[in-house]
Motif scaffolding. Structure first.
Motif, PDB file in Angstrom:
ATOM      1  N   MET A  78       0.830  -1.196   0.000  1.00 47.62           N
ATOM      2  CA  MET A  78       0.000   0.000   0.000  1.00 47.62           C
ATOM      3  C   MET A  78       0.871   1.255   0.000  1.00 47.62           C
ATOM      4  SD  MET A  78      -3.165  -1.037   2.502  1.00 47.62           S
ATOM      5  CE  MET A  78      -2.158  -1.192   3.958  1.00 47.62           C
ATOM      6  N   VAL A  79       0.461   2.248  -0.759  1.00 47.67           N
ATOM      7  CA  VAL A  79       1.189   3.512  -0.831  1.00 47.67           C
ATOM      8  C   VAL A  79       1.206   4.193   0.539  1.00 47.67           C
ATOM      9  CG1 VAL A  79       1.255   5.796  -1.914  1.00 47.67           C
ATOM     10  CG2 VAL A  79       0.720   3.777  -3.284  1.00 47.67           C
ATOM     11  N   SER A  80       0.127   4.062   1.307  1.00 47.61           N
ATOM     12  CA  SER A  80       0.088   4.667   2.646  1.00 47.61           C
ATOM     13  C   SER A  80       1.143   4.036   3.557  1.00 47.61           C
ATOM     14  CB  SER A  80      -1.304   4.540   3.262  1.00 47.61           C
ATOM     15  OG  SER A  80      -1.683   3.181   3.373  1.00 47.61           O
ATOM     16  N   THR A  81       1.364   2.738   3.431  1.00 49.36           N
ATOM     17  CA  THR A  81       2.404   2.066   4.216  1.00 49.36           C
ATOM     18  C   THR A  81       3.779   2.543   3.775  1.00 49.36           C
ATOM     19  OG1 THR A  81       0.994   0.120   4.483  1.00 49.36           O
ATOM     20  CG2 THR A  81       3.354  -0.173   4.890  1.00 49.36           C
ATOM     21  N   LEU A  82       3.968   2.659   2.465  1.00 45.07           N
ATOM     22  CA  LEU A  82       5.229   3.168   1.927  1.00 45.07           C
ATOM     23  C   LEU A  82       5.531   4.548   2.512  1.00 45.07           C
ATOM     24  CD1 LEU A  82       7.610   3.299  -0.133  1.00 45.07           C
ATOM     25  CD2 LEU A  82       5.931   4.214  -1.774  1.00 45.07           C
ATOM     26  N   GLU A  83       4.560   5.438   2.445  1.00 45.55           N
ATOM     27  CA  GLU A  83       4.764   6.801   2.938  1.00 45.55           C
ATOM     28  C   GLU A  83       5.067   6.817   4.434  1.00 45.55           C
ATOM     29  OE1 GLU A  83       2.579  11.135   2.924  1.00 45.55           O
ATOM     30  OE2 GLU A  83       1.315   9.340   2.888  1.00 45.55           O
ATOM     31  N   ARG A  84       4.307   6.072   5.219  1.00 48.69           N
ATOM     32  CA  ARG A  84       4.516   6.021   6.667  1.00 48.69           C
ATOM     33  C   ARG A  84       5.909   5.483   6.998  1.00 48.69           C
ATOM     34  NH1 ARG A  84       0.972   2.076   8.402  1.00 48.69           N
ATOM     35  NH2 ARG A  84      -0.337   3.145   7.034  1.00 48.69           N
ATOM     36  N   ALA A  85       6.312   4.409   6.328  1.00 44.10           N
ATOM     37  CA  ALA A  85       7.623   3.803   6.586  1.00 44.10           C
ATOM     38  C   ALA A  85       8.755   4.756   6.223  1.00 44.10           C
ATOM     39  CB  ALA A  85       7.760   2.491   5.820  1.00 44.10           C
ATOM     40  N   VAL A  86       8.692   5.326   5.034  1.00 46.79           N
ATOM     41  CA  VAL A  86       9.768   6.217   4.581  1.00 46.79           C
ATOM     42  C   VAL A  86       9.871   7.444   5.486  1.00 46.79           C
ATOM     43  CG1 VAL A  86      10.542   7.732   2.709  1.00 46.79           C
ATOM     44  CG2 VAL A  86       9.780   5.394   2.207  1.00 46.79           C
ATOM     45  N   MET A  87       8.747   8.054   5.816  1.00 45.34           N
ATOM     46  CA  MET A  87       8.781   9.254   6.679  1.00 45.34           C
ATOM     47  C   MET A  87       9.348   8.913   8.054  1.00 45.34           C
ATOM     48  SD  MET A  87       7.954  11.529   4.621  1.00 45.34           S
ATOM     49  CE  MET A  87       8.070  12.865   5.762  1.00 45.34           C
ATOM     50  N   THR A  88       8.939   7.791   8.619  1.00 38.65           N
ATOM     51  CA  THR A  88       9.440   7.393   9.938  1.00 38.65           C
ATOM     52  C   THR A  88      10.934   7.109   9.886  1.00 38.65           C
ATOM     53  OG1 THR A  88       7.269   6.454  10.508  1.00 38.65           O
ATOM     54  CG2 THR A  88       9.151   5.748  11.843  1.00 38.65           C
ATOM     55  N   LEU A  89      11.367   6.372   8.867  1.00 42.64           N
ATOM     56  CA  LEU A  89      12.789   6.038   8.734  1.00 42.64           C
ATOM     57  C   LEU A  89      13.635   7.281   8.481  1.00 42.64           C
ATOM     58  CD1 LEU A  89      12.416   2.764   6.629  1.00 42.64           C
ATOM     59  CD2 LEU A  89      13.031   2.930   9.058  1.00 42.64           C
ATOM     60  N   LYS A  90      13.114   8.225   7.701  1.00 43.03           N
ATOM     61  CA  LYS A  90      13.841   9.484   7.479  1.00 43.03           C
ATOM     62  C   LYS A  90      13.944  10.275   8.777  1.00 43.03           C
ATOM     63  CE  LYS A  90      13.395  10.316   2.575  1.00 43.03           C
ATOM     64  NZ  LYS A  90      13.120  11.311   1.543  1.00 43.03           N
ATOM     65  N   ASP A  91      12.859  10.328   9.546  1.00 41.69           N
ATOM     66  CA  ASP A  91      12.888  11.021  10.837  1.00 41.69           C
ATOM     67  C   ASP A  91      13.918  10.389  11.768  1.00 41.69           C
ATOM     68  OD1 ASP A  91      10.916  12.772  10.020  1.00 41.69           O
ATOM     69  OD2 ASP A  91       9.299  11.767  11.125  1.00 41.69           O
ATOM     70  N   LEU A  92      14.102   9.086  11.675  1.00 39.65           N
ATOM     71  CA  LEU A  92      15.070   8.363  12.498  1.00 39.65           C
ATOM     72  C   LEU A  92      16.496   8.493  11.951  1.00 39.65           C
ATOM     73  CD1 LEU A  92      12.988   5.109  13.098  1.00 39.65           C
ATOM     74  CD2 LEU A  92      13.576   6.830  14.832  1.00 39.65           C
ATOM     75  N   GLY A  93      16.621   8.995  10.719  1.00 36.29           N
ATOM     76  CA  GLY A  93      17.932   9.156  10.098  1.00 36.29           C
ATOM     77  C   GLY A  93      18.556   7.857   9.616  1.00 36.29           C
ATOM     78  N   ILE A  94      17.714   6.846   9.311  1.00 35.12           N
ATOM     79  CA  ILE A  94      18.258   5.540   8.903  1.00 35.12           C
ATOM     80  C   ILE A  94      17.746   5.066   7.541  1.00 35.12           C
ATOM     81  CG2 ILE A  94      18.692   4.813  11.282  1.00 35.12           C
ATOM     82  CD1 ILE A  94      16.151   3.050  11.077  1.00 35.12           C
ATOM     83  N   PHE A  95      16.955   5.882   6.870  1.00 36.51           N
ATOM     84  CA  PHE A  95      16.419   5.504   5.558  1.00 36.51           C
ATOM     85  C   PHE A  95      17.548   5.333   4.542  1.00 36.51           C
ATOM     86  CE2 PHE A  95      15.050   6.841   1.305  1.00 36.51           C
ATOM     87  CZ  PHE A  95      14.085   5.885   1.053  1.00 36.51           C
ATOM     88  N   THR A  96      17.469   4.278   3.727  1.00 33.79           N
ATOM     89  CA  THR A  96      18.450   4.040   2.667  1.00 33.79           C
ATOM     90  C   THR A  96      17.828   4.179   1.288  1.00 33.79           C
ATOM     91  OG1 THR A  96      19.670   2.522   4.101  1.00 33.79           O
ATOM     92  CG2 THR A  96      20.136   2.389   1.757  1.00 33.79           C
ATOM     93  N   GLU A  97      16.803   3.379   0.997  1.00 37.78           N
ATOM     94  CA  GLU A  97      16.197   3.425  -0.342  1.00 37.78           C
ATOM     95  C   GLU A  97      14.874   2.682  -0.366  1.00 37.78           C
ATOM     96  OE1 GLU A  97      18.269   1.196  -3.404  1.00 37.78           O
ATOM     97  OE2 GLU A  97      18.700  -0.434  -2.021  1.00 37.78           O
ATOM     98  N   VAL A  98      14.131   2.906  -1.462  1.00 37.76           N
ATOM     99  CA  VAL A  98      12.947   2.110  -1.779  1.00 37.76           C
ATOM    100  C   VAL A  98      13.152   1.549  -3.167  1.00 37.76           C
ATOM    101  CG1 VAL A  98      10.453   2.085  -2.204  1.00 37.76           C
ATOM    102  CG2 VAL A  98      11.390   3.587  -0.445  1.00 37.76           C
ATOM    103  N   VAL A  99      12.862   0.266  -3.316  1.00 42.66           N
ATOM    104  CA  VAL A  99      12.895  -0.383  -4.619  1.00 42.66           C
ATOM    105  C   VAL A  99      11.472  -0.858  -4.900  1.00 42.66           C
ATOM    106  CG1 VAL A  99      13.832  -2.300  -5.963  1.00 42.66           C
ATOM    107  CG2 VAL A  99      15.260  -1.160  -4.261  1.00 42.66           C
ATOM    108  N   GLN A 100      10.898  -0.415  -6.015  1.00 47.73           N
ATOM    109  CA  GLN A 100       9.567  -0.873  -6.394  1.00 47.73           C
ATOM    110  C   GLN A 100       9.751  -2.015  -7.381  1.00 47.73           C
ATOM    111  OE1 GLN A 100       7.616  -0.302  -9.607  1.00 47.73           O
ATOM    112  NE2 GLN A 100       6.108  -1.611  -8.653  1.00 47.73           N
ATOM    113  N   VAL A 101       9.176  -3.176  -7.070  1.00 47.81           N
ATOM    114  CA  VAL A 101       9.334  -4.358  -7.904  1.00 47.81           C
ATOM    115  C   VAL A 101       7.982  -4.737  -8.499  1.00 47.81           C
ATOM    116  CG1 VAL A 101      10.047  -6.783  -7.977  1.00 47.81           C
ATOM    117  CG2 VAL A 101      11.234  -5.184  -6.466  1.00 47.81           C
ATOM    118  N   GLN A 102       7.959  -4.836  -9.807  1.00 48.36           N
ATOM    119  CA  GLN A 102       6.766  -5.276 -10.532  1.00 48.36           C
ATOM    120  C   GLN A 102       7.164  -6.501 -11.347  1.00 48.36           C
ATOM    121  OE1 GLN A 102       3.357  -4.058 -10.929  1.00 48.36           O
ATOM    122  NE2 GLN A 102       3.320  -6.102 -11.797  1.00 48.36           N
TER     123      GLN A 102
END
Length: 180
Positions: free
Chosen positions: A126-150
């Motif tokens: 879900m896009v909402s899960t993606l957004e929540r995860a990325v924002m939280t990880l960025k706030d924590l300073g540990i975000f690396t990347e997102v890979v979208q796989v189709q």
């Protein structure tokens, strides 16, 4: 296997392959999986890692996953029917973590980040899960990347083949902060 297959799984092989690659598993690793569902990812992790702790708060998922591990002959997984936040109250530290279940993600990630030495991988549809995860990880300073796989798989049609798409998955990668 015991019981009916739990909702939300199993993880498609192609998605699992990319997710496991992003985890960067070593034979000495202790790995936590949150939201183990059918146990398919737990078994795949256990084939490389030293020890796997697999959580799901649904009894039917734990029963099914335990059967999956038993059928695969894997013995280095401990399954727990518990809420992730309750499990994370102990002092244990992990090398890597994989999150397949995303309930309470914004509350789990800050606690989990302090308990993971190297890599956290989250699978989201879900896009909402993606957004929540990325924002939280960025706030924590540990975000690396997102890979979208189709992924699409071949299917026979009228003497030829066509491709049937599988729902896209977002593979979110973060650095653990336990050794920062």
């Amino acid at each position: 296997m015991n019981g009916a297959k739990p909702a939300g799984g199993p993880t498609q092989d192609e998605i699992m392959a990319v997710s496991l690659f992003k985890l960067g598993l070593l034979t000495t690793d202790t790995v936590l999986e949150i939201g183990c569902g059918t146990g398919k990812v737990s078994v795949a992790i256990a084939r490389t890692a030293k020890k796997v702790y697999s959580l799901d708060k649904r009894e039917e998922a734990i029963s099914f996953a335990t059967g999956t591990a038993r059928e695969a002959g894997v013995r280095n997984i401990e399954f727990f029917c518990t809420d992730a936040l309750d499990f994370l109250k102990n002092n244990q530290v992990f090398d890597c973590a994989f999150i397949g279940g995303t309930k309470n993600l914004a509350e789990i990630l800050p606690v989990l980040a302090k308990k993971v030495r190297r890599t956290i991988v989250i699978n989201a549809v879900m896009v909402s899960t993606l957004e929540r995860a990325v924002m939280t990880l960025k706030d924590l300073g540990i975000f690396t990347e997102v890979v979208q796989v189709q992924v699409s798989r071949s299917s026979d049609i009228a003497g030829s083949i066509m491709f049937r798409p599988i729902d896209p998955v977002f593979i979110i990668v973060a650095r653990g902060a336990a050794c920062s």
